[in-house]
Design a protein around this motif. Structure first.
Motif, short mmCIF file in Angstrom:
data_model
loop_
_atom_site.label_atom_id
_atom_site.label_comp_id
_atom_site.label_asym_id
_atom_site.label_seq_id
_atom_site.Cartn_x
_atom_site.Cartn_y
_atom_site.Cartn_z
N ASP A 24 5.99 -25.18 4.93
CA ASP A 24 6.07 -25.97 3.70
C ASP A 24 4.97 -25.59 2.70
O ASP A 24 5.18 -25.62 1.49
N TYR A 25 3.81 -25.23 3.23
CA TYR A 25 2.70 -24.77 2.37
C TYR A 25 3.12 -23.48 1.67
O TYR A 25 2.97 -23.33 0.47
N ARG A 26 3.68 -22.57 2.47
CA ARG A 26 4.12 -21.29 1.92
C ARG A 26 5.21 -21.50 0.86
O ARG A 26 5.12 -20.96 -0.25
N ARG A 29 6.90 -21.61 -4.97
CA ARG A 29 7.46 -22.32 -6.13
C ARG A 29 6.42 -22.45 -7.25
O ARG A 29 6.70 -22.20 -8.41
N GLN A 30 5.22 -22.85 -6.85
CA GLN A 30 4.19 -23.14 -7.85
C GLN A 30 3.69 -21.87 -8.54
O GLN A 30 3.64 -21.80 -9.77
N GLN A 45 -9.02 -22.73 -9.85
CA GLN A 45 -9.86 -21.61 -9.36
C GLN A 45 -10.36 -21.92 -7.95
O GLN A 45 -10.68 -21.04 -7.18
N ARG A 46 -10.41 -23.23 -7.61
CA ARG A 46 -10.89 -23.65 -6.29
C ARG A 46 -9.74 -23.90 -5.31
O ARG A 46 -9.94 -24.46 -4.25
N THR A 47 -8.54 -23.51 -5.67
CA THR A 47 -7.39 -23.78 -4.81
C THR A 47 -7.56 -23.10 -3.45
O THR A 47 -8.32 -22.15 -3.32
N SER A 48 -6.84 -23.59 -2.44
CA SER A 48 -7.08 -23.13 -1.07
C SER A 48 -6.52 -21.75 -0.78
O SER A 48 -6.95 -21.10 0.17
N TYR A 49 -5.54 -21.27 -1.56
CA TYR A 49 -4.94 -19.98 -1.25
C TYR A 49 -5.70 -18.85 -1.95
O TYR A 49 -5.72 -18.78 -3.19
N GLY A 50 -6.32 -17.98 -1.19
CA GLY A 50 -7.22 -16.94 -1.71
C GLY A 50 -6.66 -16.13 -2.87
O GLY A 50 -7.27 -16.08 -3.94
N ILE A 54 -3.66 -27.35 -3.25
CA ILE A 54 -2.98 -26.46 -4.19
C ILE A 54 -2.73 -27.22 -5.49
O ILE A 54 -2.24 -26.69 -6.46
N LYS A 55 -3.10 -28.49 -5.46
CA LYS A 55 -3.17 -29.31 -6.67
C LYS A 55 -4.49 -30.04 -6.54
O LYS A 55 -4.80 -30.57 -5.48
N ILE A 56 -5.29 -30.03 -7.61
CA ILE A 56 -6.65 -30.56 -7.48
C ILE A 56 -6.78 -31.93 -8.13
O ILE A 56 -7.46 -32.81 -7.62
#
Lengths: 94, 331
Positions: B45-47, B52-53, B156-161, B232-234
């Motif tokens: 679901d994360y992927r 989508r985002q 910029q601080r989102t979890s996906y590198g 992925i949303k802050i």
């Protein structure tokens, strides 16, 4: 046929979130050994969290003599930088 | 330019007890502010949500070139034309950074493009509004890019590198976009009465669509809660919208322009501006495809894709032929 091990370029991710950066090169017979060697040669002091190796012959580089045509055009495009625009202090950071 | 109304995959935030061992470890890494990289294990679901985002974000950058590209040939001076050209070129670059980040999740560029063209994927609602006058180009830089920056800075601080690194690059370039827009609309606002009127008219038309860019309130949304838990949303949509209003109102005042909201006023107690919500009926209608420019935008994208096919195919055929010749010569 020469029996020389191929050259590999080594890229290390220094810490979580950063890009991999080129740190140097080494010789190894195959990709798996290149990773192992890179780990021994380049991360003995905990310098990385991830390693990429690419066989040096697969790296395509721009030619140093093309420096002028490649990069000089952007020197005159000062308007691509935010500092080109005079924004009054009163309106806050922008 | 960015994503809005992303449907988070999955049903709701899982408690630790409901999580599998892998999911617990994954959440622990995120909570410790570690970045997730393409080869790491991640929940499906994360992927799916990230595809989508990031995909919608990329599409917005590309479609976002259209309203501005509309004015390149009609810019009033050579300098303004060069600036606008550079800005639109940046948007193309931002689209490329983001498509590449999405591709690390296992979807191809062509699949993403086809999903946009079939209507399965969306782009930001804001690009379905027309740029009618030169002052609109100022309003787009100042307000639309200003709203995008509000969202992109925390990302910029989102979890996906790969997404985080793309955002860092984009934010660095985005400051030029907003400043050139403000500089442009300021020139109009400080110009002749007709130019000043044009600036006010641009603000009138772009104010509410800019507020819509943040999406409807999501403070009670379980989907947003999951996306926030995954980092992925802050921020919530309302937080970002408030921040945008607080930042933008003094900028409008400096220009001597009036924000088209009679209820806009500083709330001393809250330390924020009170403001009117945009018309959410209009927003949903635009999302559904009924905005002023939806048909034009999609027609332009489809035409570019179809007209470019022979170039894509031709260059690939040429590369294959050259590679085959090289292999034959080496044999």
């Amino acid at each position: 046929m020469k029996n020389e091990w191929p050259l590999w370029e080594v890229f290390i991710r220094g810490q979580h979130g950063m890009s991999h950066r080129h740190v140097g090169s080494l010789h190894a017979p195959d990709a798996e050994m290149a990773i192992k060697n890179a780990r021994d040669v380049y991360t003995r002091r905990n310098e990385g969290v991830s390693i990429w190796v690419v066989e040096a012959k697969n790296v395509v580089a721009s030619s140093p003599s093309d420096k002028g045509p490649l990069y000089e055009p952007s020197q005159s495009k000062v308007y691509r930088h935010p500092t080109f625009y005079d924004i009054p202090d009163d309106v806050g950071a922008m | 330019m960015y994503a809005q109304m992303i449907k988070t995959a999955g049903t709701s935030v899982k408690s630790r007890e409901e999580m599998t061992e892998d999911e617990r470890k994954f959440q622990d890494r995120i909570d410790a502010d570690e970045k997730i990289e393409p080869k790491d294990w991640m929940p499906d679901d994360y992927r799916a949500t990230l595809i989508r985002q990031i995909g919608q974000h990329a599409h917005s950058e590309i479609v976002g070139q259209l309203p501005e590209g509309n004015w390149i040939t009609r810019a009033p001076t050579l300098q303004r034309k060069a600036i606008l050209l550079a800005k639109v070129q940046d948007e193309a670059g931002h689209g490329l950074y983001l498509y590449c980040a999405a591709e690390t999740l296992g979807i191809s560029r062509d699949e993403l493009t086809e999903d946009l063209l079939s209507g399965k994927m969306k782009y930001s609602s804001i690009f379905n509004y027309p740029t009618l006058t030169w002052a609109d180009i100022g309003a787009v830089g100042w307000l639309v890019d200003g709203a995008a920056i509000m969202n992109q800075v925390p990302l910029q601080r989102t979890s996906y590198g790969p997404y985080s690194r793309a955002m860092i690059r984009i934010c660095k370039e985005e400051s030029f976009h907003q400043r050139q827009g403000y500089d442009l609309i300021r020139a109009c606002a400080e110009g002749t009465p007709a130019q000043r009127k044009m600036a006010q008219d641009a603000l009138n038309r772009f104010w509410y669509p800019s507020l819509m860019m943040f999406g409807p309130s999501d403070k009670d949304s379980v989907h947003s809660a999951q996306s926030m838990a995954w980092k992925i949303k802050i921020n919530t949509n309302d937080e970002l919208r408030q921040k945008f209003v607080d930042q933008t109102v003094p900028q409008a005042e400096y220009l001597g322009l009036t924000v088209p909201d009679p209820d806009l006023k500083w709330n001393e107690e809250r330390g924020h501006y009170d403001f009117s919500q945009p018309d959410w009926k209009e927003f949903f209608n635009v999302i559904k495809g009924n905005g002023p420019c939806n048909v034009d935008r999609m027609t332009a994208r489809r035409k570019a894709w179809d007209d470019g096919k022979w170039v894509r195919d031709g260059l690939l055929a040429h590369a294959r032929k050259k590679a085959a010749a090289k292999a034959a010569a080496a044999a």
